[in-house]
Design a protein around this motif. Structure first.
Motif, PDB file in Angstrom:
ATOM      1  N   ARG A  40     -10.932  -2.903   1.414  1.00 41.35           N
ATOM      2  CA  ARG A  40     -11.601  -1.630   1.134  1.00 41.35           C
ATOM      3  C   ARG A  40     -12.876  -1.497   1.963  1.00 41.35           C
ATOM      4  NH1 ARG A  40      -9.712  -2.658  -4.185  1.00 41.35           N
ATOM      5  NH2 ARG A  40     -11.588  -3.858  -4.716  1.00 41.35           N
TER       6      ARG A  40
ATOM      7  N   ASN B  86      -7.076   0.839   0.098  1.00 34.29           N
ATOM      8  CA  ASN B  86      -6.963   0.458  -1.305  1.00 34.29           C
ATOM      9  C   ASN B  86      -5.574  -0.139  -1.532  1.00 34.29           C
ATOM     10  OD1 ASN B  86      -9.554   1.390  -2.383  1.00 34.29           O
ATOM     11  ND2 ASN B  86      -8.796   3.443  -1.889  1.00 34.29           N
TER      12      ASN B  86
ATOM     13  N   GLU C  75     -10.950  -6.371  -1.969  1.00 33.83           N
ATOM     14  CA  GLU C  75     -12.261  -5.756  -1.790  1.00 33.83           C
ATOM     15  C   GLU C  75     -12.659  -5.733  -0.323  1.00 33.83           C
ATOM     16  OE1 GLU C  75     -15.785  -3.914  -2.146  1.00 33.83           O
ATOM     17  OE2 GLU C  75     -14.188  -4.060  -3.646  1.00 33.83           O
TER      18      GLU C  75
ATOM     19  N   HIS D 144       0.855  -1.181   0.000  1.00 35.54           N
ATOM     20  CA  HIS D 144       0.000   0.000   0.000  1.00 35.54           C
ATOM     21  C   HIS D 144       0.895   1.235   0.000  1.00 35.54           C
ATOM     22  CE1 HIS D 144      -2.782   2.935   2.236  1.00 35.54           C
ATOM     23  NE2 HIS D 144      -3.276   2.776   1.030  1.00 35.54           N
TER      24      HIS D 144
END
Length: 429
Positions: free
Chosen positions: A197, A203, A194, A132
């Motif tokens: 998130r 993300n 997903e 990330h």
């Protein structure tokens, strides 16, 4: 008190589908009680007094209270348990597409009873490691909702199912997640991205790896006509972790107390964060005097190794020694084995029995049948690592290592009461 403790245990089990979540939940409660987190990667000052906790691998935790009395005078009061339970863990490349269904390949962690995993509403939780913003990070996730199931084969197609069934872990255990049409390809890492998130508003650039376990979404509950029992997943051994925490938080500031809850007991404890690793020894060496003084402290200390015991099952009473069949709701069990599968000796057993008598808690004994093998726990491992005297104890349960275990609803308060007395005891034998 009994009602509040039982509800607290039910809440703790719900919040702790994996060892990572169990450890995080313990840490939150310790911080709320004023315990200070220590980072193993940082330098530690000398702490003559105070309350601290340390985690390793996000799945093992040690809480330490250094009290008013010098440990050189009164030693340490240690309670040990483990955070892991048998389960189904997702393989690194788990995607399976068979007959239009999306399934995940799993491996069995620990000595699980496999049959109860069929026809359960399963969810998924654990730790995900991802990139990330150019950095490698990790986060705990929990889908919470039932997203998978392992359907049984109908009796019409397996006529011998009730005559004994050898379950093939490779071919019969992959859970079904969804149906997939046509040429659509399943992507498990995309599903995890997903979830990151959705759950954490993260993300991720890419999901790098994961340690994830399936679990039963049915919550723990008080059951029975009179509410005599607690049924739930992971009672072995989160019940003992929870009891140890409640006792520690109920203890005054006089004595030197330790709660250690380690991972990987179900697979032998041999890991950096397991009881057969250096975690506890390294933490104690950083907090206590070295050399001769450290040995003196250990010889004045006592460990209560708390792990569930086998209650005598009314349908299988012959699996127990006639004189050593622990009963549910009849108090904690002192576990004894002459071959050192348990670390109990007459002195440590006598002291624990003395504590139970003093606080009016019923106490029982367990010895396995002489013609059957005996399991073990962290007691002998920790005792041999530190040279500390140990008593192995636990609350009686049914269906140990099943997806849903059973304990007595009165026994948790019994255990918390005697462990509180142990932590508060001014003298050890």
């Amino acid at each position: 008190m009994r009602k509040e403790l039982n509800q607290g245990l039910i809440d703790y089990l719900k919040a702790s589908p994996t060892p990572f979540h169990a450890c995080a939940s313990l840490a939150r409660q310790l911080e709320a009680a004023g315990y200070q987190r220590l980072d193993e990667r940082e330098a530690w000052s000398t702490y003559p007094r105070g309350r601290y906790y340390i985690t390793r691998n996000d799945s093992s935790i040690i809480a330490v209270q250094l009290g008013r009395h010098s440990p050189l005078e009164t030693g340490l009061r240690l309670v040990g348990a483990h955070t892991d339970s048998p389960c189904l863990r997702v393989k690194p490349q788990p995607e399976l597409q068979r007959q239009g269904f999306w399934q995940l390949g799993v491996e069995v962690y620990g000595g699980a009873l496999l049959a109860p995993w069929f026809d359960r509403d399963l969810s998924l939780a654990g730790r995900v490691t991802f990139r990330h913003g150019g950095k490698v990070e990790s986060q705990l996730i929990d889908f919470k909702q039932p997203i998978a199931i392992i359907p049984n084969l109908a009796i019409h197609l397996n006529r011998s199912a009730n005559e004994g069934w050898n379950i093939n872990a490779q071919s019969e255990l992959p859970p079904i997640l969804a149906q997939i049409a046509g040429d659509e390809r399943a992507d498990f890492r995309a599903l995890l991205a997903e979830q990151l998130r959705r759950e954490h508003d993260i993300n991720a650039d890419v999901v790098l790896d994961f340690e994830l376990c399936f679990y039963d979404t049915q919550p723990a509950a008080l059951i029975g006509l009179n509410g005599d029992f607690i049924a739930g997943a992971r009672l072995d051994n989160l019940l003992s972790c929870y009891a140890g925490l409640q006792a520690l938080l109920s203890t005054g500031e006089e004595e030197n107390c330790v709660l250690v809850c380690t991972d990987h007991e179900e697979v032998g404890s041999s890991s950096a964060c397991g009881a057969d690793g250096p975690f506890l020894d390294q933490v104690l060496h950083r907090l206590l005097p070295e050399g001769d003084d450290f040995v003196r402290i250990m010889q004045k200390s006592l460990l209560v190794s708390a792990d569930n015991a086998h209650g005598v099952h009314p349908n299988y009473a012959d699996r127990h020694d006639d004189n050593h069949g622990p009963k549910l709701n009849a108090g904690p069990v002192i576990k004894i084995n002459s071959n050192q599968r348990y670390a109990t000796n007459s002195e440590t057993a006598g002291f624990f029995r003395h504590l139970c008598f003093d606080v009016e808690v019923p106490v029982q004994s367990f010895v396995t049948r002489s013609d059957m093998g005996c399991g073990s726990t962290i007691g002998p491992i920790t005792s041999s690592q530190l040279g500390v005297r140990t008593v192995d104890i636990g609350l009686p349960t049914f269906a140990m290592h099943s997806i849903r275990e059973l304990a007595g609803s009165q026994d948790l308060s019994h255990l918390v009461k005697v462990l509180t007395a142990f932590y508060s005891s001014p003298e050890l034998p």
